[in-house]
Design an enzyme around this catalytic site. Structure first.
Site, mmCIF file in Angstrom:
data_model
loop_
_atom_site.group_PDB
_atom_site.id
_atom_site.type_symbol
_atom_site.label_atom_id
_atom_site.label_comp_id
_atom_site.label_asym_id
_atom_site.label_seq_id
_atom_site.Cartn_x
_atom_site.Cartn_y
_atom_site.Cartn_z
ATOM 1 N N ASP A 10 -4.211 69.901 -54.014
ATOM 2 C CA ASP A 10 -5.056 71.375 -53.988
ATOM 3 C C ASP A 10 -5.760 71.188 -55.505
ATOM 4 O O ASP A 10 -5.753 70.078 -56.102
ATOM 5 C CB ASP A 10 -4.306 72.315 -53.937
ATOM 6 C CG ASP A 10 -4.881 73.727 -53.307
ATOM 7 O OD1 ASP A 10 -5.695 74.297 -54.138
ATOM 8 O OD2 ASP A 10 -4.803 74.004 -52.147
ATOM 9 N N ASP B 103 6.347 84.043 -61.424
ATOM 10 C CA ASP B 103 6.771 83.791 -60.030
ATOM 11 C C ASP B 103 7.006 82.548 -59.759
ATOM 12 O O ASP B 103 7.500 82.372 -58.650
ATOM 13 C CB ASP B 103 6.200 84.557 -58.959
ATOM 14 C CG ASP B 103 6.548 85.922 -58.425
ATOM 15 O OD1 ASP B 103 7.993 85.933 -58.184
ATOM 16 O OD2 ASP B 103 5.975 86.977 -58.633
ATOM 17 N N HIS C 298 -6.835 78.956 -56.724
ATOM 18 C CA HIS C 298 -6.416 78.781 -55.258
ATOM 19 C C HIS C 298 -5.136 78.213 -55.270
ATOM 20 O O HIS C 298 -3.865 78.248 -54.427
ATOM 21 C CB HIS C 298 -7.450 77.859 -54.598
ATOM 22 C CG HIS C 298 -7.324 77.423 -53.066
ATOM 23 N ND1 HIS C 298 -6.695 76.327 -52.878
ATOM 24 C CD2 HIS C 298 -7.526 78.190 -52.196
ATOM 25 C CE1 HIS C 298 -6.568 76.302 -51.594
ATOM 26 N NE2 HIS C 298 -7.173 77.333 -51.008
ATOM 27 N N ASN D 273 13.031 88.971 -56.241
ATOM 28 C CA ASN D 273 13.472 90.006 -57.244
ATOM 29 C C ASN D 273 13.339 89.856 -58.752
ATOM 30 O O ASN D 273 13.990 90.215 -59.816
ATOM 31 C CB ASN D 273 15.254 89.897 -56.989
ATOM 32 C CG ASN D 273 15.639 89.937 -55.726
ATOM 33 O OD1 ASN D 273 15.439 90.738 -54.913
ATOM 34 N ND2 ASN D 273 16.466 88.787 -55.065
ATOM 35 N N VAL E 23 5.621 88.874 -56.366
ATOM 36 C CA VAL E 23 5.628 88.509 -54.932
ATOM 37 C C VAL E 23 6.982 87.600 -54.537
ATOM 38 O O VAL E 23 7.523 87.100 -55.633
ATOM 39 C CB VAL E 23 4.235 87.781 -54.572
ATOM 40 C CG1 VAL E 23 3.283 88.553 -54.716
ATOM 41 C CG2 VAL E 23 3.933 86.474 -55.355
ATOM 42 N N ALA F 98 2.233 55.682 -37.095
ATOM 43 C CA ALA F 98 3.711 56.137 -37.852
ATOM 44 C C ALA F 98 4.749 56.521 -36.624
ATOM 45 O O ALA F 98 5.685 56.721 -37.090
ATOM 46 C CB ALA F 98 3.398 57.100 -38.741
ATOM 47 N N TYR G 118 4.783 59.060 -34.751
ATOM 48 C CA TYR G 118 4.770 60.505 -34.541
ATOM 49 C C TYR G 118 3.756 61.173 -35.089
ATOM 50 O O TYR G 118 2.954 60.245 -36.098
ATOM 51 C CB TYR G 118 6.008 61.066 -35.053
ATOM 52 C CG TYR G 118 6.146 61.110 -36.475
ATOM 53 C CD1 TYR G 118 6.118 62.401 -37.403
ATOM 54 C CD2 TYR G 118 6.607 60.292 -37.194
ATOM 55 C CE1 TYR G 118 6.152 62.580 -38.651
ATOM 56 C CE2 TYR G 118 6.718 60.302 -38.660
ATOM 57 C CZ TYR G 118 6.342 61.554 -39.480
ATOM 58 O OH TYR G 118 6.417 61.539 -40.933
ATOM 59 N N VAL H 273 0.889 65.288 -38.981
ATOM 60 C CA VAL H 273 -0.214 66.252 -39.324
ATOM 61 C C VAL H 273 0.043 67.506 -38.471
ATOM 62 O O VAL H 273 0.119 67.291 -37.299
ATOM 63 C CB VAL H 273 -1.664 65.787 -39.132
ATOM 64 C CG1 VAL H 273 -2.664 67.092 -39.432
ATOM 65 C CG2 VAL H 273 -1.920 64.675 -39.990
ATOM 66 N N SER I 78 -6.336 78.488 -45.560
ATOM 67 C CA SER I 78 -5.790 78.238 -46.711
ATOM 68 C C SER I 78 -4.676 78.869 -47.026
ATOM 69 O O SER I 78 -3.449 78.333 -47.424
ATOM 70 C CB SER I 78 -6.819 78.117 -48.067
ATOM 71 O OG SER I 78 -7.295 77.180 -48.054
#
Length: 454
Positions: free
Chosen positions: A170, A179, A230, A243, A247, A347, A349, A352, A400
């Protein structure tokens, strides 16, 4: 039963859409054939990704030069043949040069270096006041049946583990955010000494790597917080600590690593490949328990090179969890990448998992892309509050935002099922969904994320 179930973006008032058209050079017999895609994706002008044919030596690079192509970077070696980022030197268009190279017999494929984007708009500054609805369950306090049910998992002691790792492909993220700092990776195999101590090719990659700028500074927002919002928002949904007055994420405890490839002007396929391979290498080199990467981005056409990087991760046991896109279209009819990739053929499987967005009333978000065979499930993606720079919080909308709820779910399952394979984690996520009318006929499972159902 459709192909997704057999084995198994951010619009903040704008769209993070994965739109594209079929590249001209996808004729190799081992290429996964893409479906029809949306029109006019962006690519880096004057560049191509070129995979040499097996058995060809460095002499092939010289021959490519004679065809008006200069190698500027080796991205990977696939079965003994180099994958190159190349610059066109004779003025031909990307499309024309790709066709010429394909006809030369020197390459497996030549394709555009696609550009990926996201767009962000923030709206506000958590659990107790009803804001974090995406973390709620129908029996939690506060309650929302359309949340991820994370609060119900926490109530029975499932809060995650620092021994579970996720990669964030990202933007970068603010790793010292109040946080995030307790869950931010600090590479124990590297020292800040200007030396590649662990031999992975990246000097002082203490927090991960910035592939957009080719340096180890994964957070570029400074104290003004103008960049990497982002990526920071995504990280908070996966693993904001509990705590502490801010968030909380799906996991109270987890370890996330940055593979930044989105910069000021977006990102491109070449850098996305390097980011994906970075996590595969970390897992194989250091045996890190990297269970998934979060991929809340899109915008390019089909890429054989990126597909193969995802396969390399899949073969190492890393899930690739991807945003379905924000154009409000059907991904069965109009392919959206990277969420439409399927690694089953290579692969064994499908690594994604494609994620749509729902709102707090359980409706499919108006912007969310969907697909009965191509999008696996829905997750909270409207009015999602999470961490942003600098030391702040904001509410965003988009697939997103839905995607890191699912990535968080993968990490949470791995924390309570040590040794689970990527396929087992995938199946647990898809098998535990809650049937949701708005997703019936719109996703593979017809349901929404339920992390308390593992």
């Amino acid at each position: 039963m459709n192909r997704k179930h057999l084995f198994g973006l951010l619009t903040l008032s704008a769209l993070l859409a994965a739109c594209g058209q079929t590249p001209v050079a996808q004729t190799s017999p081992d290429t996964q054939m893409p479906g029809a895609v949306a029109s006019t994706p962006e690519f880096v002008d004057g560049e191509l990704l070129v995979q040499l044919r097996r058995g060809l030596s460095a002499q092939a690079v010289t021959e490519l030069s004679a065809l008006g192509v200069q190698s500027v970077e080796r991205l990977a070696v696939v079965e003994g043949a180099a994958l190159l980022r190349a610059r066109i030197t004779d003025g031909q268009s990307v499309t024309a040069k790709a066709a010429q190279l394909q006809a030369s017999g020197l390459v497996r494929f030549a394709e555009p270096n696609w550009v990926y984007q996201h767009q962000a708009t923030a709206t506000d500054d958590q659990f107790a006041n009803g804001t974090l609805w995406g973390m709620y369950g129908d029996a939690s306090t506060p309650a929302n049946q359309y949340g991820s049910q994370a609060a119900e998992a926490w109530a029975r002691g499932s809060v995650g583990s620092d021994s579970v790792y996720v990669g964030i492909i990202d933007e970068g993220y603010q790793f010292d955010h109040p946080d995030l700092r307790n869950n931010a990776w600090l590479n124990p195999y590297e020292k800040a000494n200007g030396i590649d101590d662990d031999g992975n090719g990246y000097v002082d990659d203490l927090r991960g790597w910035d592939f957009a700028n080719n340096d180890n500074t994964v957070y570029d927002g400074g104290t003004r917080g103008s960049l990497d919002a982002h990526g920071t928002h995504v990280a908070g949904t996966i693993g904001g600590t509990a705590n502490d007055g801010g968030v909380v994420g799906v996991n109270h405890n987890v370890t996330f690593i940055s593979g930044k490839f989105l910069g000021r002007r977006g990102g491109n396929t070449a850098d996305a490949i390097k980011a994906a391979d970075y996590f595969t290498n970390l897992k194989t080199l250091h045996k890190l328990n990297i269970v998934a990467t979060n991929n809340s981005w899109g915008g390019g056409g089909y890429s054989q090179a990126l597909y193969e990087a995802i396969v390399r991760g899949a073969n190492a046991g890393i899930l690739f969890i991807a945003a379905a896109g924000n154009s409000g279209t059907d991904n069965d009819a109009t392919a959206s990448y990277p969420s439409n990739y399927d690694t089953t053929k290579d692969a064994g499987y499908d690594a994604v998992i494609a994620v749509a967005a729902i709102d707090k009333a359980g409706a499919l978000a108006s912007f969310s892309q969907y697909g009965k065979t191509q999008v696996d499930l829905g997750a909270p993606g409207v009015a999602i509050t999470s961490s942003v720079p600098y030391n702040s919080y904001a509410s965003y909308n988009g697939t997103s935002m839905a995607t890191p709820h699912v990535t968080g779910g993968a990490a949470l399952y791995a924390s309570t099922h040590p040794g689970a394979t990527a396929l087992q984690i995938r199946q647990a996520i898809l098998d535990s969904v809650i049937a949701t009318p708005s997703l019936n006929g719109k996703t593979v499972t017809g349901g929404r994320l339920n992390v308390s159902g593992f």
